[in-house]
Design a protein around this motif. Structure first.
Motif, PDB file in Angstrom:
ATOM      1  N   ILE A   1       0.855  -1.186   0.000  1.00 42.49           N
ATOM      2  CA  ILE A   1       0.000   0.000   0.000  1.00 42.49           C
ATOM      3  C   ILE A   1       0.890   1.235   0.000  1.00 42.49           C
ATOM      4  CG2 ILE A   1      -1.738   1.330   1.264  1.00 42.49           C
ATOM      5  CD1 ILE A   1      -2.774  -1.337   2.384  1.00 42.49           C
ATOM      6  N   ARG A   2       0.621   2.121  -0.942  1.00 45.57           N
ATOM      7  CA  ARG A   2       1.350   3.380  -1.061  1.00 45.57           C
ATOM      8  C   ARG A   2       0.364   4.527  -1.074  1.00 45.57           C
ATOM      9  NH1 ARG A   2       6.983   3.005  -2.650  1.00 45.57           N
ATOM     10  NH2 ARG A   2       7.564   0.889  -2.060  1.00 45.57           N
TER      11      ARG A   2
ATOM     12  N   LYS B   1      -4.686   9.423  -1.766  1.00 45.90           N
ATOM     13  CA  LYS B   1      -5.407   8.178  -2.038  1.00 45.90           C
ATOM     14  C   LYS B   1      -4.439   7.002  -1.901  1.00 45.90           C
ATOM     15  CE  LYS B   1      -7.964   5.728  -5.558  1.00 45.90           C
ATOM     16  NZ  LYS B   1      -8.268   5.644  -6.981  1.00 45.90           N
ATOM     17  N   LYS B   2      -4.859   5.991  -1.143  1.00 42.95           N
ATOM     18  CA  LYS B   2      -4.031   4.801  -0.958  1.00 42.95           C
ATOM     19  C   LYS B   2      -4.333   3.796  -2.071  1.00 42.95           C
ATOM     20  CE  LYS B   2      -3.584   5.403   3.969  1.00 42.95           C
ATOM     21  NZ  LYS B   2      -4.524   6.324   4.527  1.00 42.95           N
ATOM     22  N   PHE B   3      -3.286   3.108  -2.537  1.00 40.84           N
ATOM     23  CA  PHE B   3      -3.443   2.117  -3.594  1.00 40.84           C
ATOM     24  C   PHE B   3      -2.383   1.041  -3.441  1.00 40.84           C
ATOM     25  CE2 PHE B   3      -0.319   5.056  -5.204  1.00 40.84           C
ATOM     26  CZ  PHE B   3       0.552   4.281  -5.942  1.00 40.84           C
ATOM     27  N   LEU B   4      -2.608  -0.093  -4.103  1.00 41.63           N
ATOM     28  CA  LEU B   4      -1.626  -1.170  -4.110  1.00 41.63           C
ATOM     29  C   LEU B   4      -0.633  -0.945  -5.240  1.00 41.63           C
ATOM     30  CD1 LEU B   4      -3.567  -4.528  -3.553  1.00 41.63           C
ATOM     31  CD2 LEU B   4      -1.886  -3.462  -2.051  1.00 41.63           C
ATOM     32  N   MET B   5       0.639  -0.870  -4.892  1.00 41.39           N
ATOM     33  CA  MET B   5       1.684  -0.741  -5.902  1.00 41.39           C
ATOM     34  C   MET B   5       2.332  -2.112  -6.080  1.00 41.39           C
ATOM     35  SD  MET B   5       5.021   1.744  -6.078  1.00 41.39           S
ATOM     36  CE  MET B   5       6.100   0.678  -5.158  1.00 41.39           C
ATOM     37  N   TYR B   6       2.626  -2.443  -7.333  1.00 42.36           N
ATOM     38  CA  TYR B   6       3.179  -3.752  -7.666  1.00 42.36           C
ATOM     39  C   TYR B   6       4.648  -3.652  -8.047  1.00 42.36           C
ATOM     40  CZ  TYR B   6      -1.818  -4.533  -8.112  1.00 42.36           C
ATOM     41  OH  TYR B   6      -3.162  -4.588  -7.874  1.00 42.36           O
TER      42      TYR B   6
ATOM     43  N   PRO C   1       5.571   7.198  -5.148  1.00 44.06           N
ATOM     44  CA  PRO C   1       4.586   7.026  -4.083  1.00 44.06           C
ATOM     45  C   PRO C   1       5.269   6.475  -2.826  1.00 44.06           C
ATOM     46  CG  PRO C   1       4.411   5.225  -5.650  1.00 44.06           C
ATOM     47  CD  PRO C   1       5.431   6.188  -6.197  1.00 44.06           C
ATOM     48  N   GLU C   2       4.911   6.994  -1.685  1.00 44.83           N
ATOM     49  CA  GLU C   2       5.560   6.589  -0.440  1.00 44.83           C
ATOM     50  C   GLU C   2       4.738   5.542   0.306  1.00 44.83           C
ATOM     51  OE1 GLU C   2       8.479   7.296   0.290  1.00 44.83           O
ATOM     52  OE2 GLU C   2       8.886   9.064  -0.922  1.00 44.83           O
ATOM     53  N   MET C   3       5.454   4.749   1.106  1.00 46.02           N
ATOM     54  CA  MET C   3       4.788   3.845   2.035  1.00 46.02           C
ATOM     55  C   MET C   3       4.082   4.705   3.075  1.00 46.02           C
ATOM     56  SD  MET C   3       7.557   0.800   2.612  1.00 46.02           S
ATOM     57  CE  MET C   3       8.970   1.866   2.881  1.00 46.02           C
ATOM     58  N   ILE C   4       3.048   4.181   3.660  1.00 47.87           N
ATOM     59  CA  ILE C   4       2.239   4.954   4.613  1.00 47.87           C
ATOM     60  C   ILE C   4       3.086   5.501   5.757  1.00 47.87           C
ATOM     61  CG2 ILE C   4       0.353   4.808   6.292  1.00 47.87           C
ATOM     62  CD1 ILE C   4      -1.005   2.832   4.317  1.00 47.87           C
ATOM     63  N   SER C   5       3.964   4.687   6.323  1.00 49.28           N
ATOM     64  CA  SER C   5       4.762   5.146   7.470  1.00 49.28           C
ATOM     65  C   SER C   5       5.687   6.303   7.079  1.00 49.28           C
ATOM     66  CB  SER C   5       5.581   3.989   8.053  1.00 49.28           C
ATOM     67  OG  SER C   5       6.445   3.450   7.071  1.00 49.28           O
ATOM     68  N   PHE C   6       6.318   6.228   5.912  1.00 51.86           N
ATOM     69  CA  PHE C   6       7.187   7.323   5.468  1.00 51.86           C
ATOM     70  C   PHE C   6       6.362   8.554   5.117  1.00 51.86           C
ATOM     71  CE2 PHE C   6      10.256   3.842   4.155  1.00 51.86           C
ATOM     72  CZ  PHE C   6      11.078   4.038   5.246  1.00 51.86           C
TER      73      PHE C   6
ATOM     74  N   MET D   1       5.495  10.282   8.356  1.00 52.49           N
ATOM     75  CA  MET D   1       6.674  10.951   8.911  1.00 52.49           C
ATOM     76  C   MET D   1       6.952  12.252   8.154  1.00 52.49           C
ATOM     77  SD  MET D   1      10.676   9.715   8.936  1.00 52.49           S
ATOM     78  CE  MET D   1      10.803   9.794   7.147  1.00 52.49           C
ATOM     79  N   CYS D   2       6.886  12.185   6.833  1.00 48.92           N
ATOM     80  CA  CYS D   2       7.180  13.368   6.019  1.00 48.92           C
ATOM     81  C   CYS D   2       6.098  14.432   6.177  1.00 48.92           C
ATOM     82  CB  CYS D   2       7.317  12.971   4.549  1.00 48.92           C
ATOM     83  SG  CYS D   2       8.777  11.970   4.232  1.00 48.92           S
ATOM     84  N   GLU D   3       4.861  13.999   6.221  1.00 50.07           N
ATOM     85  CA  GLU D   3       3.738  14.934   6.360  1.00 50.07           C
ATOM     86  C   GLU D   3       3.855  15.735   7.651  1.00 50.07           C
ATOM     87  OE1 GLU D   3      -0.885  14.481   5.157  1.00 50.07           O
ATOM     88  OE2 GLU D   3      -0.157  13.040   6.619  1.00 50.07           O
ATOM     89  N   GLU D   4       4.322  15.087   8.716  1.00 52.91           N
ATOM     90  CA  GLU D   4       4.456  15.747  10.013  1.00 52.91           C
ATOM     91  C   GLU D   4       5.695  16.643  10.109  1.00 52.91           C
ATOM     92  OE1 GLU D   4       4.463  12.719  13.032  1.00 52.91           O
ATOM     93  OE2 GLU D   4       2.508  11.945  12.400  1.00 52.91           O
TER      94      GLU D   4
END
Length: 170
Positions: free
Chosen positions: A35-36, A42-47, A90-95, A98-101
């Motif tokens: 999930i990115r 918007k979250k999506f599955l990246m392959y 696209p970033e992983m949710i955790s990154f 972190m970046c958003e904050e």
């Protein structure tokens, strides 16, 4: 989308060979899904092709990453419409969180679809720390502000140079 379709057609034999080798060497699943965060958060599955076996990067996986062949399945993401060929990665949710904050104006990079390759990928190193992400975000924001056909063409050419110069990430 047209470029992704052509790329998928042209890389189909390579896709098949990598899939078979990946299955034999690394095992199932051959495609890694993650999930990115994309355009407008918007979250999506990246392959990607799977490169890790038992929590270690396998030598075949290292080869795929160095040559960026692990990214071929992302052409499917472009066809689906949640990625472009070129744009901020696209970033992983955790990154992303972190970046958003911690990075001013970080969310402006989310005004465009993320890309398989981008200005930050061809101009900066693989990102591992908050300081790296701050610099990477500057490149992403430059792209968003100056997005054009000529800049996209330059990124495309620099991407091919990076692949052939063996500058992939490990």
């Amino acid at each position: 989308m047209f470029l992704a379709l052509i790329s998928l057609i042209l890389t189909a034999p390579l896709f098949l060979i990598i899939s078979i080798l990946n299955y034999i060497i690394i095992g199932k699943p051959i495609i890694f899904k993650q999930i990115r965060v994309g355009k407008n958060k918007k979250k999506f599955l990246m392959y990607k092709f799977r490169t890790i076996h038992n929590d270690n990067i396998h030598s075949f996986g290292k080869f795929l990453r160095k040559t960026r062949l692990d990214e071929i399945p992302q052409f499917i993401n472009v066809l689906i419409g949640n990625m472009n060929f070129i744009g901020p990665r696209p970033e992983m949710i955790s990154f992303h969180e972190m970046c958003e904050e911690n990075i001013d104006y970080y969310n402006y990079r989310l005004y465009v679809n993320p890309g398989i390759t981008g200005w930050a990928q061809v101009k900066f190193k693989y990102t591992t720390s908050l300081e790296d992400y701050k610099t990477k975000t500057e490149y992403d924001l430059y792209y968003v502000k100056n997005k054009s056909f000529l800049l996209d063409l330059k990124i495309l050419l620099l991407t091919f140079l990076a692949i052939f110069k063996d500058n992939g990430s490990l």
